[in-house]
Design an enzyme around this catalytic site. Sequence first.
Site, short mmCIF file in Angstrom:
data_model
loop_
_atom_site.label_atom_id
_atom_site.label_comp_id
_atom_site.label_asym_id
_atom_site.label_seq_id
_atom_site.Cartn_x
_atom_site.Cartn_y
_atom_site.Cartn_z
N ASP A 146 51.02 6.39 72.40
CA ASP A 146 51.09 7.20 71.18
C ASP A 146 50.04 8.30 71.20
O ASP A 146 48.84 8.03 71.38
CB ASP A 146 50.86 6.31 69.95
CG ASP A 146 51.89 5.21 69.83
OD1 ASP A 146 52.77 5.31 68.98
OD2 ASP A 146 51.80 4.23 70.61
N ASP A 184 44.40 10.37 74.61
CA ASP A 184 44.16 11.41 73.62
C ASP A 184 43.06 11.07 72.63
O ASP A 184 42.72 11.90 71.78
CB ASP A 184 45.45 11.67 72.82
CG ASP A 184 45.84 10.45 72.00
OD1 ASP A 184 45.79 10.52 70.76
OD2 ASP A 184 46.20 9.42 72.59
N ASP A 240 47.83 6.21 78.07
CA ASP A 240 48.04 5.78 76.69
C ASP A 240 49.47 6.18 76.31
O ASP A 240 50.11 6.97 77.01
CB ASP A 240 47.01 6.47 75.79
CG ASP A 240 47.24 6.19 74.32
OD1 ASP A 240 47.36 5.00 73.96
OD2 ASP A 240 47.31 7.15 73.54
#
Length: 251
Positions: A35, A196, A33
């Site tokens: 961001d 995240d 990922d």
Amino acid sequence: MRQRAVTVHSIRFTERYSGLHSVLQGKRLIAFDLDGTLIDSVPDLAAAVAHALKALDLRQPSEAEVRDWVGNGAPVLVERALTWALQTPPTPALQQRGYDTFMDYYGAAPHALTTLYPGVQQALQGLHQQGMTLVLITNKPERFIEPLLQHFELLDYFALWVGGDSLAEKKPHPLPLLHAAHMCQIPAAECVMVGDSRHDIAAGKAAGFTTVALPYGYNHGEPIEESHPDLVLSSLTELLTTTSQTTKAIE
């Protein structure tokens, strides 16, 4: 008085990456990922949200509030911001105005306030050197990905990247992950998803990837452990094993 030159020997400890974490045994592809995993982009996103709402004569949220809205792509971020400001969902016309203003502002400087998380550069370099195929799977609009990777000098590490508007579906749907695996000709069983948020973990599980989570990003205030990833790491550098070397430096 004549001063005598003195040679000072100091001890430095440096780390050399010697292998991979056991979770990567038998794996060939790692999907990351962006961001909240590689970069902390909230300061720039929050500035763009504030600009868009101010242009509409609406109250502006704090950076902390925006942090809880990130993760599902720009249209959802703008919708959440407008709903917060209006206390009701926006009309389609207002949503479009807010989105267009947000995109123009953010697109002009997507990395003005954004920073890399600690250890990202070292981890990507080490994984690349170990022969892993690295791909980027983000819900961020595709037009912003390459400028960000270039700015942070990460572009050469990635075999490909997929944005939130690149395909018909985005995370938590598994399509972007399966597309990346297919393009790299690597079966899902040999792939890992690192992210995240619960959307990263859900997408990874649905695609048949091993899932690795990081606790420091954007997960709407929820502990990432509640998404039941296969592994939680505090830093990306933990994907690599290291050996400490003692070296002498002359100063």
